[in-house]
Design an enzyme around this catalytic site. Structure first.
Site, PDB file in Angstrom:
ATOM      1  CG  HIS A 130      -7.595  -1.737  44.288  1.00 25.63           C
ATOM      2  ND1 HIS A 130      -7.205  -0.538  43.746  1.00 25.63           N
ATOM      3  CD2 HIS A 130      -7.698  -2.609  43.259  1.00 25.63           C
ATOM      4  CE1 HIS A 130      -7.058  -0.690  42.438  1.00 25.63           C
ATOM      5  NE2 HIS A 130      -7.352  -1.929  42.123  1.00 25.63           N
ATOM      6  CE  LYS A 168      -8.116   0.189  37.096  1.00 30.47           C
ATOM      7  NZ  LYS A 168      -7.908  -0.912  36.132  1.00 30.47           N
ATOM      8  CG  HIS A 175     -12.028  -2.592  39.672  1.00 25.06           C
ATOM      9  ND1 HIS A 175     -12.019  -2.199  40.990  1.00 25.06           N
ATOM     10  CD2 HIS A 175     -10.771  -3.011  39.391  1.00 25.06           C
ATOM     11  CE1 HIS A 175     -10.788  -2.368  41.475  1.00 25.06           C
ATOM     12  NE2 HIS A 175     -10.028  -2.867  40.539  1.00 25.06           N
ATOM     13  N   GLY A 231      -7.302  -5.610  37.690  1.00 21.44           N
ATOM     14  CA  GLY A 231      -7.853  -6.594  38.583  1.00 21.44           C
ATOM     15  C   GLY A 231      -9.352  -6.699  38.382  1.00 21.44           C
ATOM     16  CB  SER A 232     -11.756  -9.455  38.594  1.00 24.81           C
ATOM     17  OG  SER A 232     -11.335  -9.973  37.351  1.00 24.81           O
TER      18      SER A 232
END
Lengths: 212, 333
Positions: free
Chosen positions: B219, B104, B56, B53-54
């Site tokens: 998250h 991950k 990070h 996911g973006s």
């Protein structure tokens, strides 16, 4: 055949009704996910179902297999997260089980849903009580089989299945999550309704409405 | 919500446009949201791809370049990318030596990468191996969870494995180094604030001013427990102790010690935390061989930090010190 079987336009209507339900409940699904996950379930599923509707608008599908394959592939390609592979695999398995036909009778529709459920289990490895979409979908598929075996018409059987899904969804509230991001919370996941069980209940309810 | 954005729906696409403009040494496939090193594929080298996911940043797109990743697939904010992206990236970074997927351990990431590996194998014949990072000691690794989350170790692993691939090791050898780093690494994180996913518009959870979350992931998800705010010295102990009690980090070769910022904590505080962590490690007889301090695996604008230790040896130190040239990490090159 009223209420005894599902023609291709009704199966398409099922998918479209699910898209509407996801859109209308997008914020609620996301709110449920914020409590025990990462606050994106409604957003992601809405993005995927919007893409599905656009794909169906662009090109009508000749058979049940083609329809559900298009839905599954579109979801896999647009949703991401865990929902993409899970809902995508569900529809891909439903497609294979449906076959190249333009109408599904009750037992054929139930068989397709069960194949979809088995796909979800194969992909997500969830079991009963893990606090996932399985907890609503599995009782719905079981209830559908039982109602059809009792000789109920498909439409009525799907209403029975919806009630079973709703009961399964509500029963996720006291559970400790064992799969997905909610499992990181352990006991803190207790008291929250599972977002996946909530959206899949909408999927079953959409079938009851579309195939009525 | 107060963010430097245009439309919440365009955040990832527009950030990738900026990355493309800022870094001519990268090539960005905007349709598929894949960041490549411009010279990919590198013939004869094992291709390394990661993704997630973006939100990070700089992970993973900022770790693309010589000495680290060949490509990174960007998902929506906090949402795994889709299999189509990984399949496309796998095809384009294969220099004939196969491709390693660095994943991950999150349910969505694992499932999407699994589908991608199946599809890539079937469609292209490229040999693919996958390594899953799962270093977060905040999560009990049991039948009753999705397993430990992949967090800080992922950054150190991508650097070390990138160097191993550059040395010309084969796919199995590169994967073995990756598994070794993951097996010898542990992390623990905490948050002072929540964060806001642009599309959601409000913080993922509410955290009062006098409280903090211990054992968070990356998250914006709540952690294992909520406790009253405490001085940095005590916070450091809450992070270091569970890491040290999970694995023996003593030994002559020491550790790589990584104090990571979650996105909203200044370097001033991260160095202050590093000082506390270093003191605790010293007291525990753990020698620091190498260090990294800064925001490298973030959770949007969340304030907080995480501590990661990887048990070092001569091989890992040599690979760590090897040149790297990416937007996020750069030395010796």
């Amino acid at each position: 055949m009223g209420g005894m079987s599902a023609a291709l336009d009704q199966l398409t209507d099922w998918v479209r009704r699910f898209a509407v339900a996801v859109r209308e409940n997008r914020d609620e699904l996301t709110r449920l996910d914020a409590a025990i996950g990462d606050a994106d379930h409604g957003i992601n599923l809405d993005r995927g179902m919007t893409a599905v509707v656009a794909a169906l608008d662009a090109e009508s599908q000749p058979t049940a297999a083609a329809l559900f394959k298009k839905v599954g592939m579109t979801l896999v390609s647009t949703v991401g997260g865990a929902s993409g592979p899970l809902y995508g695999t569900f529809f891909l398995r439903v497609a294979t089980a449906s076959g190249e036909v333009t109408e599904l009778d009750g037992p054929a529709f139930a068989k397709a849903l069960r194949a979809g459920l088995e796909g979800v289990v194969a992909r997500g490895k969830a079991e009963a009580g893990d606090k996932t979409m399985f907890d609503a979908l599995a009782p719905a598929v079981d209830a559908l089989d039982a109602a059809l075996a009792d000789g109920d018409p498909l439409a009525e059987s799907l209403r029975t299945a919806t009630a079973a899904a709703e009961a399964g969804r509500d029963a996720t509230i006291p559970l400790v999550a064992r799969k997905g991001r909610a499992s990181y919370l352990g006991e803190r996941s207790v008291g929250h309704q599972d977002p996946g069980a909530t959206s899949v209940t909408m999927l079953v309810a959409a079938a009851a409405d579309a195939l009525a | 919500m107060k963010k430097l954005i245009n439309d919440p729906a365009d955040v990832v696409a527009e950030a990738l446009r900026g990355m493309d403009a800022a870094h001519p040494e990268l090539r960005v496939d905007h349709a598929n949201r894949i960041v490549y090193r411009a010279d990919a594929p590198v013939q004869g080298k094992v291709g390394l791809i990661s993704g997630g996911g973006s939100g990070h940043e700089p992970m993973h797109g900022g770790f693309v370049g010589p000495g680290m990743l060949d490509a990174a697939c960007a998902g929506e904010v906090f949402t795994s990318p889709v299999p189509d992206q990984m399949v496309e990236a796998t095809k384009n970074v294969d220099g004939g030596a196969g491709v390693l997927h660095i994943v991950k351990n999150y349910t969505g990431d694992v499932m999407n990468f699994e589908m991608a590996a199946e599809l890539a194998g079937a469609e292209t014949g490229v040999e693919v191996l996958s390594v899953v990072t799962d270093d977060d000691v905040a999560v009990q690794d049991s039948l009753y969870t999705a397993g430990r989350r992949g967090v800080g170790v992922t950054v150190l692993l991508e650097k070390i494995v990138g160097a191993a691939a550059d040395e010309g090791r084969d796919l199995a050898g590169v994967a073995a180094v990756a598994r070794k780093v993951n097996g010898q690494g542990r992390s623990m994180g905490m948050a002072l604030t929540s964060c806001t996913v642009p599309a959601a518009g409000q913080p993922t959870f509410e955290l009062p001013d006098d409280q903090m979350e211990i054992g968070i992931g990356i998250h914006g998800e709540p952690g294992r427990r909520r406790v009253p705010l405490a001085p940095a010295r005590e916070v450091a102990a809450m992070l270091v102790e569970p890491v040290l009690s999970d694995l023996d980090f003593t030994g002559p070769d020491g550790v790589i010690c990584f104090v990571n910022g979650m996105g909203g904590t200044p370097l001033l505080e991260l160095y202050l935390m590093y000082n506390e962590v270093a003191a605790l490690l010293d007291k525990a007889g753990v020698r620091i061989a190498r260090s990294l301090v800064g925001p490298y695996i973030t959770s949007l604008e969340m304030a907080g930090c995480s501590v990661t230790l990887v048990k070092a040896d001569d091989e890992l130190i040599r690979l760590w010190d090897a040149p790297v040239r990416t937007p996020g990490l750069r030395w010796g090159a």
